[in-house]
Write an enzyme that holds these catalytic residues in place. Sequence first.
Site, PDB file in Angstrom:
ATOM      1  N   GLY A  66      23.816  51.805  49.176  1.00  0.00           N
ATOM      2  CA  GLY A  66      22.971  52.568  50.092  1.00  0.00           C
ATOM      3  C   GLY A  66      23.359  54.022  50.085  1.00  0.00           C
ATOM      4  O   GLY A  66      24.411  54.414  49.566  1.00  0.00           O
ATOM      5  N   GLN A  67      22.461  54.837  50.641  1.00  0.00           N
ATOM      6  CA  GLN A  67      22.762  56.258  50.731  1.00  0.00           C
ATOM      7  C   GLN A  67      22.041  56.869  51.916  1.00  0.00           C
ATOM      8  O   GLN A  67      21.073  56.315  52.440  1.00  0.00           O
ATOM      9  CB  GLN A  67      22.358  56.979  49.438  1.00  0.00           C
ATOM     10  CG  GLN A  67      20.877  56.895  49.100  1.00  0.00           C
ATOM     11  CD  GLN A  67      20.579  57.497  47.737  1.00  0.00           C
ATOM     12  OE1 GLN A  67      21.133  57.090  46.727  1.00  0.00           O
ATOM     13  NE2 GLN A  67      19.707  58.482  47.727  1.00  0.00           N
ATOM     14  N   SER A  94      22.296  60.740  54.694  1.00  0.00           N
ATOM     15  CA  SER A  94      22.712  62.139  54.827  1.00  0.00           C
ATOM     16  C   SER A  94      24.229  62.288  54.723  1.00  0.00           C
ATOM     17  O   SER A  94      24.743  63.332  54.351  1.00  0.00           O
ATOM     18  CB  SER A  94      22.233  62.690  56.172  1.00  0.00           C
ATOM     19  OG  SER A  94      22.754  61.910  57.246  1.00  0.00           O
ATOM     20  N   ASP A 140      27.946  55.023  68.923  1.00  0.00           N
ATOM     21  CA  ASP A 140      26.751  54.968  68.070  1.00  0.00           C
ATOM     22  C   ASP A 140      26.466  53.528  67.668  1.00  0.00           C
ATOM     23  O   ASP A 140      26.223  53.229  66.498  1.00  0.00           O
ATOM     24  CB  ASP A 140      26.936  55.841  66.821  1.00  0.00           C
ATOM     25  CG  ASP A 140      25.611  56.041  66.067  1.00  0.00           C
ATOM     26  OD1 ASP A 140      24.539  55.884  66.691  1.00  0.00           O
ATOM     27  OD2 ASP A 140      25.658  56.333  64.862  1.00  0.00           O
TER      28      ASP A 140
END
Length: 536
Positions: free
Chosen positions: A11-12, A14, A125
């Site tokens: 995955g990628q 920011s 978060d």
Amino acid sequence: MDRYSVSSLVGQGSFGCVYKALRKADGKMVAIKVISKRGRSARELKNLRRECEIQARLKHPHVIEMIESLESKMDLYVITEFALMDLNRYLTYNGPMEEEPGRRVIGHLVSALYYLHANRILHRDLKPQNVLLDKNMHAKLCDFGLARNMTLGTHVLTSIKGTPLYMAPELLAEQPYDHQADLWSLGCIAYESLAGQPPFCASSIVTLITVIKHEDVKWPSTLSSDNTPPLLPGWDSCDESQSPPIENDEWLAFLNRSVQEILDGELDSLKQHNLVSIIVAPLRNAKAIPRVLQSVAQLLSLPFVLADPLLIVDLEIIRNVYVDVKLVPNLMYACKLLLSNRQLTDSAASGTHPAGSLSRTLRSIPELSEEELETASSLYELVCHLVHLQQAFLSQFCDAVAILSANELFLNFLTYDFRQADSDSASVRLAGCILALLGCVLRELPENAELVERIVFSPRLRFATLLQSRHHLLRQRACQLLRLLARFSLRGVQRIWGVELRQALQELADNYNYPALRIEAAQTIDEISQFSFFVT
């Protein structure tokens, strides 16, 4: 990095990219997060390194394990254990979970979050993307990029962090918050896991904020009725399997630092409801060791032994906070957990109920270690002090006696053979506290006399034995209690009255070695001698 063989991109975003890789030394599958330093400020890099520091010291089955972190001139590499997918992807492909597996996953997250908070770490978060699932559907929390170490001043954190769909109202309003913001987010994740969508949805952030602040959660009708076991297991159960893990060594270090802060005159932490709630948490955990419980009691006792006249206003605030967090019931519950001895019920042993059906019996005083006795004494010495300070504590004490069925516990304390005990021993102090508490109930809240009668007039207790004790503290408090019983529970006194009790009282009245006790006994005789049963 040459120790790892990268196999594929997972995955990628920011932040950078995540790769699946193989550790060459042992063939272990790992995940490598590659975070570019390009364009990042010194502050951002500091935060990234902080994330690594936080995650490196976390060891919990439901927190993703960081194996190591490396740094080059241009990139930061974080190597963690590999998980199959995140909860968001699972829900996208499979839809909402069935209730039983959903409960298990949510239980994993509860345990992980409790561990983080016990280590004074806020996640800040929590969202399905940060919940990883392995091939066995074991949930693991990850991504501590917004995490913040909790100190006793955590309530000052007000900057908005996290994902709006899962954020607590106080975060959206930029109001002070603490660990409860994480709990709100966990509740949102629990809802989405079972319902298939977040509890709050809107077409814009502004509308979403309004909905979160003002709308009630509506559970789907497809979920089971109220007859189903609770979604999240109750942490106030005496069954140790329902208690989340607790890092006792970490708690001791935290409590010792907190004690030093109080001794240095920093009382603000004890004036904050949320922070005291954190300190009180081990009292409800069956896995907390005696030293942790005793340290909690000692820490919360400190404001009352610091002889500073300037603390009067602070003490009133602290007392009110202690009332609000129900400190007295929590202390009493901790003592019951401490003395409980888990045993299989007959039905469980015979196989008529599932394995693990447990009941608890209370251990007697001789079955306790010296450390356990000292801890129980510390807990009830604080209860006794608080109850004599403010009637709100006394009301909570009466409620807790009824709710916790504390009669047997108190009788264990009062029926112990004190002949071999030193006057300053924990067993004597413990029994003295119970006598003082029962007397306080009769004196201040006589409408609750029935609570006292069930204990004092139990066939297990010979009241004359307390009056004949070689310990001055027990004799005096037993005498005071008998005098109050004659005022508010006369029929009960008549039932237990006899030659032995009258002679024990008369011996105290004739004892010139202890003037205060002699006067107390004489006054008790004067009051009871008015009734015809006195001479029987």
